[in-house]
Design an enzyme around this catalytic site. Structure first.
Site, short mmCIF file in Angstrom:
data_model
loop_
_atom_site.label_atom_id
_atom_site.label_comp_id
_atom_site.label_asym_id
_atom_site.label_seq_id
_atom_site.Cartn_x
_atom_site.Cartn_y
_atom_site.Cartn_z
N ASP A 1 0.87 -1.19 0.00
CA ASP A 1 0.00 0.00 0.00
C ASP A 1 0.90 1.24 0.00
O ASP A 1 2.10 1.14 0.26
CB ASP A 1 -0.90 0.01 1.25
CG ASP A 1 -1.84 1.22 1.28
OD1 ASP A 1 -2.45 1.52 0.24
OD2 ASP A 1 -1.94 1.88 2.32
N SER A 2 0.29 2.39 -0.26
CA SER A 2 1.04 3.64 -0.18
C SER A 2 1.49 3.90 1.25
O SER A 2 2.43 4.68 1.46
CB SER A 2 0.16 4.80 -0.64
OG SER A 2 -0.91 4.98 0.27
N CYS B 1 -11.20 3.04 0.15
CA CYS B 1 -9.76 3.26 0.32
C CYS B 1 -9.38 2.44 1.54
O CYS B 1 -10.10 2.45 2.55
CB CYS B 1 -9.49 4.75 0.57
SG CYS B 1 -7.82 5.13 1.17
N GLU C 1 -2.24 8.47 8.46
CA GLU C 1 -0.81 8.11 8.48
C GLU C 1 -0.13 8.58 9.77
O GLU C 1 0.84 7.98 10.20
CB GLU C 1 -0.09 8.72 7.28
CG GLU C 1 -0.37 8.00 5.97
CD GLU C 1 0.24 6.59 5.90
OE1 GLU C 1 1.37 6.41 6.36
OE2 GLU C 1 -0.47 5.68 5.41
N CYS D 1 -4.39 -1.50 -2.05
CA CYS D 1 -4.58 -0.06 -2.25
C CYS D 1 -5.53 0.09 -3.43
O CYS D 1 -5.23 -0.39 -4.54
CB CYS D 1 -3.22 0.56 -2.56
SG CYS D 1 -3.27 2.29 -3.02
N HIS E 1 -7.28 2.78 3.74
CA HIS E 1 -7.02 3.53 4.97
C HIS E 1 -8.31 3.74 5.79
O HIS E 1 -8.26 3.88 7.01
CB HIS E 1 -6.46 4.92 4.65
CG HIS E 1 -4.99 4.94 4.33
ND1 HIS E 1 -4.50 4.48 3.14
CD2 HIS E 1 -3.92 5.39 5.03
CE1 HIS E 1 -3.18 4.65 3.12
NE2 HIS E 1 -2.80 5.20 4.26
N1 DGL Z 1 -4.90 3.17 0.75
C1 DGL Z 1 -4.97 3.64 -0.56
C2 DGL Z 1 -6.26 3.32 -1.27
O1 DGL Z 1 -6.86 2.31 -0.93
C3 DGL Z 1 -4.27 4.89 -0.98
C4 DGL Z 1 -4.51 6.14 -0.26
C5 DGL Z 1 -3.56 7.20 -0.74
O2 DGL Z 1 -2.35 6.95 -0.72
O3 DGL Z 1 -4.05 8.25 -1.14
O4 DGL Z 1 -6.68 3.98 -2.18
#
Ligand code: DGL
Length: 262
Positions: free
Chosen positions: A8-9, A182, A150, A71, A184
């Site tokens: 993931d990012s 997302c 984050e 992600c 996150h």
């Molecule tokens: N967790 C990621 C997603 O599912 C990326 C969020 C990001 O880096 O902007 O899209």
């Protein structure tokens, strides 16, 4: 025992890793966070595709038999390219759960909270077009949420104010179901429930993604002890510290942290 990469990012994919450890703990897991470059959600399409491919190549070189692109943004921009490049590796992506949400929603009005890149992607537009029911989807980009998550900020005035800004209009338009598009955002589930209670049914697809992983690796019954290595492009110890705070899974207590330059 398989070697499974989860990418993931940043920390978002930990919501998928947690589910994978619950459903299928007996593997070697490599969690890779591109923390030096998070968030991906508003970067250029080309940058996200090239970077996601590079991150997955790194995991494949580390010996992964399967890679979860945990992600939505990277999946939307790069999964086809990653699958084409590594046909010998099982590649599992994630996408906003609009199908289950349309079945859940009584009102047939569903809010979709995702990154701007995910909402703009052709892949998401095709997914929307593939549904033949008459559900309305209210799309909203979650600007500013990922950087707070984050930092480990999952509640409090800043988060609540953004949630009100993004979700109140969905309720005003009659939405009764919310897709967390997302990886996150599942970390905000408590904050969302605190504000909206049962007025919004939350749809998170991490369990379904991991069921798919288990089907593909074909040894969900593995009883050996697994291990987790946590890699960050910024600070492995900081990533592991946050992961341990967010997810009290015993495997994370014994995980090994690494900082890598990719
Ligand atoms: N967790 C990621 C997603 O599912 C990326 C969020 C990001 O880096 O902007 O899209």
């Amino acid at each position: 025992m398989s070697t499974i990469g989860v990418f993931d990012s940043g920390i978002g994919g930990l919501s998928i890793l947690n589910e994978a450890l619950n459903q299928s703990p007996g593997h070697q897991y490599l969690y890779l966070a591109d923390s030096a470059n998070t968030p991906y959600g508003e970067k250029s399409t080309q940058w996200v595709s090239e970077r996601s491919l590079l991150m997955c190549s790194w995991l494949v070189q580390k010996g992964c038999d399967a890679v979860v692109v945990a992600c939505n943004t990277a999946t939307a921009q790069a999964i086809a390219m990653i699958r084409e490049r590594f046909p010998q590796v099982r590649i599992i992506g994630v996408e906003p759960g609009i199908k289950p949400a349309s079945a859940t929603s009584q009102q047939k009005i569903v809010g979709v909270l995702a990154t701007q890149n995910t909402l703009n992607s052709d892949k998401f537009k095709l997914l929307l077009a593939s549904l033949d029911n008459n559900c309305e989807f209210i799309q909203q980009a979650g600007h500013g949420l990922v950087p707070l998550i984050e930092y480990g900020t999952l509640k409090g005035p800043e988060i609540e104010s953004l949630l009100h800004q993004y979700l109140d209009p969905m309720l005003d338009q009659g939405a009764d179901t919310l897709v967390l598009g997302c990886t996150h955002y599942p970390f905000l589930q408590d904050a969302i429930e605190k504000i909206y209670g049962d007025r919004l049914q939350i749809v998170d697809t991490s369990q379904a993604v991991v069921r798919q992983l288990c089907r593909l690796i074909k040894d969900p019954e593995s009883i050996q002890n697994g291990h987790v290595d946590v890699y960050s492009t910024q600070d492995g110890n900081a990533l592991l510290g946050l992961a341990q705070k967010l997810l009290p899974h015993p495997y994370l207590r014994n995980a090994t942290a690494h900082t890598v330059s990719i």
